[in-house]
Each structure stands twice: as C-alpha cells, then as structure tokens.
Design an enzyme around this catalytic site. Sequence first.
Site, PDB file in Angstrom:
ATOM      1  N   LYS A  80       6.841   9.604  -4.952  1.00  0.00           N
ATOM      2  CA  LYS A  80       6.790   9.650  -3.644  1.00  0.00           C
ATOM      3  C   LYS A  80       6.911   8.131  -3.050  1.00  0.00           C
ATOM      4  CE  LYS A  80       3.180  11.149  -0.004  1.00  0.00           C
ATOM      5  NZ  LYS A  80       1.910  11.786   0.112  1.00  0.00           N
ATOM      6  N   SER A 156       1.658  15.866   2.677  1.00  0.00           N
ATOM      7  CA  SER A 156       2.272  14.674   3.030  1.00  0.00           C
ATOM      8  C   SER A 156       3.279  14.398   1.851  1.00  0.00           C
ATOM      9  CB  SER A 156       1.876  13.205   3.247  1.00  0.00           C
ATOM     10  OG  SER A 156       1.043  12.897   2.216  1.00  0.00           O
ATOM     11  N   SER A 180      -2.430  16.741   0.255  1.00  0.00           N
ATOM     12  CA  SER A 180      -1.094  16.100   0.519  1.00  0.00           C
ATOM     13  C   SER A 180      -0.407  16.627  -0.697  1.00  0.00           C
ATOM     14  CB  SER A 180      -1.064  14.632   0.865  1.00  0.00           C
ATOM     15  OG  SER A 180      -1.342  14.472   2.265  1.00  0.00           O
TER      16      SER A 180
END
Length: 467
Positions: A80, A156, A180
């Site tokens: 990420k 996220s 997330s």
Amino acid sequence: MSELTALTAVRLVEGYRKGEFSPVEVTRAALERAEAVQPEVNAFVRLLAEDALGRAAASEERWRRGEPCGLLDGVPVTVKDILLLRGAPTLKGSLTIDAAGRWDEDAPSVARLREHGAVFLGKTTTPEFGWKGVTDSPLSGVTRNPYDRSRTAGGSSGGAAAAVALGAGPLALGTDGGGSVRIPAAFCGIFGLKPTYGRVPLYPASAFGTLAHVGPMTRDAADAALLMDVIGVPDSRDWSALAPAPGSFADGIAGGVRGLRVAYSPSLGGQVAVRPEVAAAARRAVERLAALGAYVEETDPDLADPVEAFHTLWFAGAARVTQHLTRDQRERLDPGLREIRAEGARRSALDYLAAVDVRVDLGRRMGRFHDAYDLLVTPTLPVTAFEAGAEVPKGSGHRRWTGWTPFTYPFNMTQQPAATVPVGTDADGLPVGLQLVAARHRDALVLRAAHALYEAGATAGVRPAGS
C-alpha cells in the site's frame, strides 16, 4: 485468472520447492494480470516490473540451488502506498508530496519481506493519507470493485484488496486505522487481518497514532498466517512493537474451533441496521462455526457507540498529518480531508484526553467480555459495496465514513486483533464479510478460527466475475 495467478502463496512456495514452476514465470503472470486489470479497477499507483523480474530471477537461482532465503522467496506481494518501499516514491494519495524525494528506506514490514525474498510488484492505491473508508484520491483517482466496476473497492487499502481479488499477487500489505484492511477485504471478497497493535511494527509512526495497524490482505487465512510469520517480528525503529510471538502462526492454524466460546452479535445490541442479505450470510457462517464444535451464544458486548471519541482522535490525526502544509497545498487536499483536518485543529488537548479516557474504558470492557468469550463475531460491515467515488452510500444519511463502519473502528480503539472472512454474496453478487475479534495478543486464535471457516467451505463461491 491464469492457473499461476490463481494460486495462494502457500501453494506457490510448495510449487517452487517441487520445481513445478518458477518465480520468474509466476512474477510475469502476476505483472501481466496487474496490467490487464489496472484500466478497469485502478488498483496501482505504480508497477515495478523491472525490479520485480530482477528479484524473481535471483529467487529462481536460489531455488535452483535448493537455498531459498526465506519463507516467501519468489512470492509476489504488493505494498500500500502508505508504507515506505525502498526505491519507489511513497506519495500517500496526495499531490502535496514530492516524488523526487529520497526513497532509500523500507518500512519494517517491507524490510522483513525483502529479507525473505518476496517480489515487490508495485504500490497500491489509497485515499489521501488513508483518511477514509473508500479509495479515491486527488493523486490517483477512483479505485473500483472487482465484482462490479461501478462500485467502490472500499478503503483505505482498496487497491491492495482489488489486486489480491483479481490475481495481481496473492499477498498485500495494508494499513488499518478504523477498518482500512477489513473494509476493502470484505467488499472485495478476500481475507484481511488487523493484528493486535504492535504485532507488526510500523515506521514512520502514523499521524493517527496507536489507532493505525499494519496487516495482511490475502486469498485465505493460511496465506495470512504465513505472511504474519514474516512481518510480525520486532523492529528497533518502532518503540511500541511487541516481543516476538510465542510460536509460528502458520504452524498453529489447523487447531479448529471445537470448544471455543463464541459470542455472536448480529447488530451490536440493535445499534446497527444491517441489510437482510448481509445478516443472513453472517448467520449462516456462525451456524457453521457451531457445526464445527464451537459453543455459540447470541449476545452483545458492552459497547456504547464510541464514534465521537474516535472522531476526536481521527480528526486530530488528520490535522497533524497536514499541519506542515502551506495554504496553497491545503487547497489541493481531498475536500473531505480538508473538512476533518479543520475540525481536528479546533479540538483541544482536553478533548483529546477525554477521548483517550473513552478508549481506555472501552478496552477495559472488552477485556472483561473476553474473560467469558474467546471470540466475538459480527458482520464486518452492515452493507455491501456501494457506488464508487462516494464516501457514504447514497441516501444513507451518513455524514462521514464512520456512519457505515460501526463494526470496525471500535476495535482499532481497543487494539484487538480482528479479521474478515468472505462468507457469501448478496443478490447483486457482491461479497459479504464476517468479522472475528479476539482479546489482545490472541491473533493466532483469530487466524485459526478463520482457517476453520475456509476449510469448511464457508467462503465457497466468492470470486469476481472474469477472474
């Protein structure tokens, strides 16, 4: 997916050991898959094809000699774009970060993967600074759901979830400050674990403080256990990192759930309106736990909604992460992030400490709850994936993403391990997730229970169209 891109990390390592296929073949297939799905779902901010193939070739030579350098030698993984990856910019979904900076350090979890020979395919999308439960940003645009491109992948860690679901690498590193990892994993039909805080070290420290966790996003619980054996070790850069786990997560995954005391809370005592199809899928999975030998009781934790305290902590983090920006730079932020950073800046130190008091009391109450129950089980989310590009479902009346994530953010406040397992789909073919929560430090128990559901076929049929 091709045959190679459909394989789990556990199966890839087995195949490398037996000489059935090579890291270069697997990496090429994963990169081709990533390039094919990128225009449809926008899971990546950048692919690292040259570096990935170079690492794969080195891994292939090690396997040829019978000398793999670690548990994940030659296995493709994505990172990420919140976490540092040496040699690649970490822009965090923001136009305010200079890509020309010195990118010469790995985050702790990335460093451990590098030591174990993993192959880095690329950096995955995130909302700006990871601030919300869906994935769109001024930098990279909207990330879409593998099951329906008009829907959100969640956030996220939305890019990470979409990549795993579509075969662009079996393993992904995500971050979870209020759900997330679990939110996009549930929306995209994969496994996600938010470990106990400190189990996976984090550096640099998050502006959102001790709400923020690093966790695995994978095809199944067995892959997550293998990944946790690699990344769940201390790093001197994180002063809050835990001591090594007492044993291997992968070795302890097969114990089953017989005799476990399971509390099933379908709506947190009526506080949450759960869509009927979500509730039905979750209940079927809980019944499967009972059939496997768990003692299941429908009951609710003493969990008064802590959303205002969470907002104080979260909004203060947003103010902190953007504090150094100039006025012109702030104008380039995601409008929602601008709003919450302004709210956070208005709250006082006393407001913050009062929120910490709420958090401490919540942790105490959950600790007492787990004296009586090994696991708390809930739906991961009360809804399935909604329209892409929106922070909240249309017509929901919610103001912020926390309105539709009441099952996830409380357990960031308590720092407990919590995982999501795909347990079915709704009438539109969108995945439904079941959340498993245990007391702090009992990550192995969460993984074991999740693995039992996979072994029992609870996740069968959850696969994106065309994959």
